[in-house]
Design a protein around this motif. Structure first.
Motif, PDB file in Angstrom:
ATOM      1  N   ASN A 140       6.125  -8.821   1.123  1.00 54.59           N
ATOM      2  CA  ASN A 140       5.627  -8.883   2.361  1.00 54.59           C
ATOM      3  C   ASN A 140       5.890  -7.607   3.104  1.00 54.59           C
ATOM      4  O   ASN A 140       7.078  -7.297   3.335  1.00 54.59           O
ATOM      5  CB  ASN A 140       6.022 -10.137   3.162  1.00 54.59           C
ATOM      6  CG  ASN A 140       4.970  -9.941   4.554  1.00 54.59           C
ATOM      7  OD1 ASN A 140       4.070  -9.545   4.502  1.00 54.59           O
ATOM      8  ND2 ASN A 140       5.293 -10.946   5.386  1.00 54.59           N
ATOM      9  N   PRO A 141       5.070  -6.435   3.296  1.00 54.13           N
ATOM     10  CA  PRO A 141       3.686  -6.698   2.747  1.00 54.13           C
ATOM     11  C   PRO A 141       3.504  -6.605   1.289  1.00 54.13           C
ATOM     12  O   PRO A 141       4.331  -6.168   0.586  1.00 54.13           O
ATOM     13  CB  PRO A 141       3.193  -5.291   3.448  1.00 54.13           C
ATOM     14  CG  PRO A 141       4.214  -4.397   3.553  1.00 54.13           C
ATOM     15  CD  PRO A 141       5.586  -5.131   3.673  1.00 54.13           C
ATOM     16  N   ASN A 192      -2.383  -2.344   2.020  1.00 57.14           N
ATOM     17  CA  ASN A 192      -1.334  -3.271   2.307  1.00 57.14           C
ATOM     18  C   ASN A 192      -1.716  -4.312   2.986  1.00 57.14           C
ATOM     19  O   ASN A 192      -2.867  -4.584   3.946  1.00 57.14           O
ATOM     20  CB  ASN A 192      -0.469  -2.524   3.532  1.00 57.14           C
ATOM     21  CG  ASN A 192       0.020  -1.116   3.157  1.00 57.14           C
ATOM     22  OD1 ASN A 192       0.792  -1.174   2.076  1.00 57.14           O
ATOM     23  ND2 ASN A 192      -0.092  -0.132   3.783  1.00 57.14           N
ATOM     24  N   ASN A 233      -0.289  -7.610   4.799  1.00 55.13           N
ATOM     25  CA  ASN A 233       0.643  -7.939   5.637  1.00 55.13           C
ATOM     26  C   ASN A 233       0.462  -9.442   6.071  1.00 55.13           C
ATOM     27  O   ASN A 233      -0.445  -9.896   6.626  1.00 55.13           O
ATOM     28  CB  ASN A 233       0.786  -7.422   7.038  1.00 55.13           C
ATOM     29  CG  ASN A 233       0.952  -5.935   6.861  1.00 55.13           C
ATOM     30  OD1 ASN A 233       2.209  -5.399   6.616  1.00 55.13           O
ATOM     31  ND2 ASN A 233       0.194  -4.881   7.082  1.00 55.13           N
TER      32      ASN A 233
END
Length: 93
Positions: A70-71, A42, A44
């Motif tokens: 996002n993420p 991920n 972020n």
């Protein structure tokens, strides 16, 4: 005529928006077991999107342009062959 050499100078209020520089926090990944799917990674993002980023993995270098996710999730990434992603902040001038 004025001291600036301009005629009929018009002054209008202007709004200027200064966006914060983006940052990137990487999470996810983990252990890989035989027969199990590879873990997701991920990304972020902070700041004002859309974002441009690039990363390299088992398939080579990948470039993502203009994402608003996002993420941002890199699906089933192999953490042993994954390099630190780079977040590109495009000039908005």
């Amino acid at each position: 005529s004025s001291t600036t050499g301009c005629v009929n100078v018009v002054r209008q209020p202007a709004t200027v928006t200064v966006n914060a520089l983006p940052t990137l926090l990487v999470s996810g990944g983990g252990s890989v077991c035989v027969g199990s799917p590879l873990p997701n990674i991920n990304l972020n993002l902070t700041g004002t999107g859309p974002w441009n980023l690039s990363y390299s993995g088992p398939s080579g270098v990948s470039t993502v342009t203009g994402t608003t996710s996002n993420p941002y999730i890199i699906m089933e990434s192999c953490s042993t062959n994954f390099s630190t992603p780079l977040l590109h902040y495009p000039s908005r001038g």
